[in-house]
Design a protein around this motif. Structure first.
Motif, PDB file in Angstrom:
ATOM      1  N   PHE A  24      31.539  33.943 -12.631  1.00  0.00           N
ATOM      2  CA  PHE A  24      30.826  34.347 -11.014  1.00  0.00           C
ATOM      3  C   PHE A  24      29.985  35.836 -11.449  1.00  0.00           C
ATOM      4  O   PHE A  24      30.154  36.231 -10.759  1.00  0.00           O
ATOM      5  CB  PHE A  24      31.387  33.255 -10.322  1.00  0.00           C
ATOM      6  CG  PHE A  24      32.195  32.428 -10.233  1.00  0.00           C
ATOM      7  CD1 PHE A  24      30.644  31.530  -9.414  1.00  0.00           C
ATOM      8  CD2 PHE A  24      32.753  31.836 -10.481  1.00  0.00           C
ATOM      9  CE1 PHE A  24      31.164  29.892  -9.619  1.00  0.00           C
ATOM     10  CE2 PHE A  24      33.753  30.676 -10.266  1.00  0.00           C
ATOM     11  CZ  PHE A  24      31.706  29.702 -10.095  1.00  0.00           C
ATOM     12  N   PRO A  25      29.434  35.697 -12.464  1.00  0.00           N
ATOM     13  CA  PRO A  25      28.395  36.972 -12.391  1.00  0.00           C
ATOM     14  C   PRO A  25      27.662  37.453 -11.240  1.00  0.00           C
ATOM     15  O   PRO A  25      27.710  36.545 -10.459  1.00  0.00           O
ATOM     16  CB  PRO A  25      27.943  36.945 -13.516  1.00  0.00           C
ATOM     17  CG  PRO A  25      27.309  36.203 -13.913  1.00  0.00           C
ATOM     18  CD  PRO A  25      28.241  34.998 -13.474  1.00  0.00           C
ATOM     19  N   GLY A  26      27.827  38.785 -10.354  1.00  0.00           N
ATOM     20  CA  GLY A  26      26.678  38.892  -9.616  1.00  0.00           C
ATOM     21  C   GLY A  26      27.370  38.835  -8.365  1.00  0.00           C
ATOM     22  O   GLY A  26      27.423  38.906  -6.975  1.00  0.00           O
ATOM     23  N   ARG A  42      32.709  46.233  -3.710  1.00  0.00           N
ATOM     24  CA  ARG A  42      33.094  46.224  -5.325  1.00  0.00           C
ATOM     25  C   ARG A  42      31.730  44.619  -5.849  1.00  0.00           C
ATOM     26  O   ARG A  42      31.761  44.231  -5.175  1.00  0.00           O
ATOM     27  CB  ARG A  42      33.919  46.382  -6.146  1.00  0.00           C
ATOM     28  CG  ARG A  42      35.082  47.215  -6.129  1.00  0.00           C
ATOM     29  CD  ARG A  42      34.893  48.278  -7.152  1.00  0.00           C
ATOM     30  NE  ARG A  42      35.600  49.086  -7.191  1.00  0.00           N
ATOM     31  CZ  ARG A  42      36.868  49.089  -7.166  1.00  0.00           C
ATOM     32  NH1 ARG A  42      37.600  48.458  -7.679  1.00  0.00           N
ATOM     33  NH2 ARG A  42      37.799  50.068  -6.937  1.00  0.00           N
ATOM     34  N   THR A  43      30.269  44.685  -7.012  1.00  0.00           N
ATOM     35  CA  THR A  43      29.598  44.239  -7.331  1.00  0.00           C
ATOM     36  C   THR A  43      30.501  43.679  -8.665  1.00  0.00           C
ATOM     37  O   THR A  43      30.640  44.807  -8.911  1.00  0.00           O
ATOM     38  CB  THR A  43      28.112  44.630  -7.142  1.00  0.00           C
ATOM     39  OG1 THR A  43      28.037  45.204  -5.730  1.00  0.00           O
ATOM     40  CG2 THR A  43      27.466  44.044  -7.890  1.00  0.00           C
ATOM     41  N   ASN A  44      30.619  42.480  -8.754  1.00  0.00           N
ATOM     42  CA  ASN A  44      31.139  42.172 -10.170  1.00  0.00           C
ATOM     43  C   ASN A  44      32.094  42.637 -10.228  1.00  0.00           C
ATOM     44  O   ASN A  44      32.966  42.937 -10.655  1.00  0.00           O
ATOM     45  CB  ASN A  44      30.183  42.795 -11.201  1.00  0.00           C
ATOM     46  CG  ASN A  44      28.530  41.985 -11.883  1.00  0.00           C
ATOM     47  OD1 ASN A  44      29.127  41.338 -11.894  1.00  0.00           O
ATOM     48  ND2 ASN A  44      27.695  43.043 -11.659  1.00  0.00           N
ATOM     49  N   GLY A  67      25.372  31.670  -4.994  1.00  0.00           N
ATOM     50  CA  GLY A  67      24.698  30.320  -4.652  1.00  0.00           C
ATOM     51  C   GLY A  67      26.335  29.698  -4.773  1.00  0.00           C
ATOM     52  O   GLY A  67      25.836  28.160  -4.186  1.00  0.00           O
ATOM     53  N   LEU A  68      27.089  29.815  -3.834  1.00  0.00           N
ATOM     54  CA  LEU A  68      27.696  29.400  -3.617  1.00  0.00           C
ATOM     55  C   LEU A  68      28.741  29.937  -1.841  1.00  0.00           C
ATOM     56  O   LEU A  68      27.613  30.827  -1.290  1.00  0.00           O
ATOM     57  CB  LEU A  68      29.371  28.930  -4.452  1.00  0.00           C
ATOM     58  CG  LEU A  68      28.960  28.758  -5.634  1.00  0.00           C
ATOM     59  CD1 LEU A  68      30.319  29.346  -6.591  1.00  0.00           C
ATOM     60  CD2 LEU A  68      28.681  27.120  -5.938  1.00  0.00           C
ATOM     61  N   ASP A  69      29.040  29.101  -1.820  1.00  0.00           N
ATOM     62  CA  ASP A  69      29.562  29.514   0.137  1.00  0.00           C
ATOM     63  C   ASP A  69      29.779  31.400  -0.132  1.00  0.00           C
ATOM     64  O   ASP A  69      31.471  31.278  -1.158  1.00  0.00           O
ATOM     65  CB  ASP A  69      30.730  28.527   1.288  1.00  0.00           C
ATOM     66  CG  ASP A  69      29.509  27.143   0.928  1.00  0.00           C
ATOM     67  OD1 ASP A  69      28.601  27.776   1.077  1.00  0.00           O
ATOM     68  OD2 ASP A  69      30.273  26.210   1.898  1.00  0.00           O
ATOM     69  N   ASN A  70      30.889  31.932   1.354  1.00  0.00           N
ATOM     70  CA  ASN A  70      31.480  32.390   0.941  1.00  0.00           C
ATOM     71  C   ASN A  70      32.520  31.928   0.879  1.00  0.00           C
ATOM     72  O   ASN A  70      33.164  31.419   1.583  1.00  0.00           O
ATOM     73  CB  ASN A  70      31.205  33.482   2.589  1.00  0.00           C
ATOM     74  CG  ASN A  70      29.709  34.642   1.645  1.00  0.00           C
ATOM     75  OD1 ASN A  70      29.044  34.712   0.610  1.00  0.00           O
ATOM     76  ND2 ASN A  70      29.345  35.230   2.993  1.00  0.00           N
ATOM     77  N   VAL A  71      33.614  33.444   0.913  1.00  0.00           N
ATOM     78  CA  VAL A  71      35.189  33.110   0.334  1.00  0.00           C
ATOM     79  C   VAL A  71      35.988  34.063   1.289  1.00  0.00           C
ATOM     80  O   VAL A  71      35.428  35.478   0.884  1.00  0.00           O
ATOM     81  CB  VAL A  71      35.893  33.263  -0.595  1.00  0.00           C
ATOM     82  CG1 VAL A  71      37.611  32.949  -0.454  1.00  0.00           C
ATOM     83  CG2 VAL A  71      34.867  32.129  -1.665  1.00  0.00           C
TER      84      VAL A  71
END
Length: 79
Positions: A24-26, A42-44, A67-71
């Motif tokens: 899951f990049p980004g 941190r990004t990535n 593109g997905l829900d936050n965890v």
């Protein structure tokens, strides 16, 4: 995600790890201490944070994956 991190270099729970994160990049990980102070952004994120510079205690995280829900959740850092 496990709920206890023990960065004592025994090879078990030494870092904050999310399964399959490399796919899951980004992604972006933000960690807050129990007072709501941001202690990490941190990004990535690559599963390498060991809690350096932080005291034992409870921490809250939000992992954003495009593109997905936050965890989100909590973990305890034990030194």
């Amino acid at each position: 995600v496990f709920n206890v991190m023990t960065p004592n270099e025994d090879g078990m729970n030494d870092a904050l790890v999310f399964s399959n994160l490399d796919g899951f990049p980004g992604n972006e990980l933000v960690v807050y201490d129990r007072w709501g102070t941001e202690v990490l952004r941190r990004t990535n994120y690559n599963n390498g944070w060991t809690g350096e510079g932080q005291a034992s205690g409870t921490y809250f995280y939000i992992l954003t994956i495009p593109g997905l829900d936050n965890v989100q959740g909590t973990f305890t850092l034990l030194r």
